[in-house]
Write an enzyme that holds these catalytic residues in place. Structure first.
Site, PDB file in Angstrom:
ATOM      1  CG  ASN A 162      -1.842  -1.006   1.211  1.00 54.63           C
ATOM      2  OD1 ASN A 162      -2.546  -1.241   0.031  1.00 54.63           O
ATOM      3  ND2 ASN A 162      -2.359  -1.564   2.318  1.00 54.63           N
ATOM      4  CB  CYS A 184      -6.556  -5.437  -1.763  1.00 53.26           C
ATOM      5  SG  CYS A 184      -7.153  -4.725  -0.261  1.00 53.26           S
ATOM      6  CG  HIS A 185      -5.653  -9.729   2.443  1.00 51.70           C
ATOM      7  ND1 HIS A 185      -4.284  -9.093   2.193  1.00 51.70           N
ATOM      8  CD2 HIS A 185      -4.939 -11.187   2.114  1.00 51.70           C
ATOM      9  CE1 HIS A 185      -3.384  -9.537   2.160  1.00 51.70           C
ATOM     10  NE2 HIS A 185      -3.819 -11.068   1.953  1.00 51.70           N
ATOM     11  CG  HIS A 222      -7.806   0.003   0.931  1.00 52.92           C
ATOM     12  ND1 HIS A 222      -6.602   0.536   1.124  1.00 52.92           N
ATOM     13  CD2 HIS A 222      -7.950  -1.440   1.022  1.00 52.92           C
ATOM     14  CE1 HIS A 222      -5.736  -0.717   1.517  1.00 52.92           C
ATOM     15  NE2 HIS A 222      -6.553  -1.596   1.535  1.00 52.92           N
TER      16      HIS A 222
END
Length: 475
Positions: A162, A184-185, A222
């Site tokens: 990130n 990304c999780h 995000h």
């Protein structure tokens, strides 16, 4: 992530070289070792590079020692490299997972803005912390991309670092022909949550596998959104209204209620509030979502954020302790046995897909080729994609509702400005993005003072920028 079938029975294992940037990691490197040594249909070598060579060497030693265990079926060797060029030479795949020392960077990213009344729940993607982190990362990712261009131009680069969007976008700006995705999780966690919604509201549903939840993903990392969610032939999205009603009132906690909870606690109250206001569900954790808009973190007292079921992350939580190195030493000294687990990470399955084994469908951060038609072409967006031996094929996600698009475009524009500023070494241009960030709600002169303070506190990480001629740094 969804496996899409295909023939995993091969006569011989494809041989793969992986170059790992950040190979001294005490966390994700162990996950990669764990997954590779349980993989039976590809084999090869991993070259670990890190500015902390000794940590990379310890990971290589651990990986090779584990590879010799009788319960290991994977055929992999590990070697630490002192030079990035050597680590990436002739690599088939490059994995990036890097972080500057938190005590030199992350602590300031969190603490300095608080002195101005600006609170952040994560500080690694947007907000003052995310902006400064992006400026630090751009020169590093330019070097990675340039090395890929010279040493392994056809390799696939998988980025975990990130700010995801800026790092991945920088790779393409430096080397337009690069093959790179960001992973990304956050969406995976939302799929897990939606599997619980299916179990709650669909008659007969039990033990729903999160991988069976199909979601339409759109937005930027995000600040990702979903407008469709299906489990088999059941529309799960339709049940969000019922779940929203059960959770009312959304800001239903009191300051202090979560003092004993993890700093990473997440009750999805922000996601449901965004759904209630705008009609789409935020496909990231509340701690991330809250930083993209100005209202959740407009606080008089830090504890007020707990009303939304989340906590601020203090800088002390980012510095952590010595558990990672201590655990490594216990592994190497034989005082603790490394236990293989099911990590649920995607990197190895993606490598398998890219070498022509089982294709997968997952969500990736990838330049916009029309998969989100109302966002700028070339901007790195997060959508679903199918990954095969032929590469990455993004799936069209459709347009965003107008008001959501407006919020997302603020993030896109700021990220594009930061990349441009990073390539030009122009901190005055970077300050424009800083000022335009939704969390920077202080007076312009205070914003300039904060920006200059952060640059000074992290001065050693800004050697690629024109500090002498930056008006923003002048009194």
């Amino acid at each position: 992530m969804h496996r899409l079938g295909g023939n995993s029975r091969v006569q011989s294992r494809p041989s793969v070289k992986i170059g790992y940037v950040g190979g001294g990691s005490q966390g994700w490197a162990h996950t990669l070792i764990n997954d590779l040594l349980q993989c039976t249909d590809i084999a090869g070598s991993v070259s670990l590079y890190d500015v902390d060579y000794e940590s990379a060497a310890k990971n290589a030693k651990l990986g090779n020692r584990l590879a010799d265990r009788s319960d290991v079926s994977g055929d992999w060797t590990f070697e630490a490299r002192r030079a990035l060029d050597d680590a990436l030479a002739d690599a088939d795949c490059v994995i990036c997972s890097i972080q500057d020392p938190p005590e030199e960077t992350f602590v300031h990213d969190i603490d300095a803005p608080q002195e101005y009344g600006i609170y952040q729940t994560v500080a690694d993607t947007v907000g003052p912390g995310g902006t400064i982190r992006a400026l630090r990362a751009i020169p590093q990712y330019r070097e990675i991309a340039a090395t890929v261009r010279e040493q392994c131009p056809d390799a696939w680069v998988i980025n975990y670092t990130n700010p995801m969007t800026v790092c991945t976008r920088t790779l393409y700006e430096e080397f337009p022909d690069i093959n790179a995705i960001g992973l990304c999780h956050e969406v995976l966690e939302v799929q897990r949550f939606l599997s619980e919604i299916a179990e709650t509201y669909v008659d007969g549903a039990a033990d729903v596998d999160p991988d069976e939840i199909n979601v339409t993903v759109k937005g930027v990392n995000h600040f990702t959104w979903i407008d469709e969610a299906y489990w088999r032939d059941h529309d799960i999205f339709q049940y969000l209204d019922r779940e929203l009603e059960k959770r009312q009132p959304l800001p239903g906690f009191e300051p202090g209620d979560l003092d004993d909870d993890s700093y990473w606690t997440n009750h999805r109250r922000v996601a449901f509030d965004l759904y209630d206001r705008f009609g789409l569900f935020g496909a990231a954790g509340d701690r991330h979502l809250a930083e993209f808009v100005p209202w959740y973190l407009a606080l008089d007292e830090p504890a007020e954020i707990q009303r939304w079921g989340i906590r601020l992350t203090p800088s002390s939580a980012r510095v952590g302790g010595n558990e990672g190195p201590a655990k490594m030493n216990r592994y190497l000294d034989g005082d603790e046995e490394f236990e293989f687990t099911e990590s649920n990470e995607e990197a190895v399955d993606i490598v398998r897909a890219l070498v022509g084994l089982e294709p997968v469908k997952t969500h990736v951060n990838y330049p916009n080729r029309g998969q989100t038609p109302d966002l700028p072409t070339g901007a790195v967006v997060e959508t679903n994609a199918v990954i095969t031996g032929g590469g990455v094929d993004p799936i069209v996600a459709g347009e965003l509702p107008r008001e959501i698009r407006s919020m997302v475009m603020t993030a896109v524009n700021n990220q594009e400005t930061l990349v441009e500023a990073g390539f030009e070494g122009d901190l005055d241009l970077a300050f424009q993005a800083f000022l335009n960030d939704p969390l920077v709600t202080v007076r312009r002169d205070e914003a300039q003072e904060l920006f200059a303070e952060l640059v000074e506190l992290e001065h050693d990480y800004f050697e690629a920028y024109d500090l002498d001629d930056a008006a923003v740094l002048q009194d």
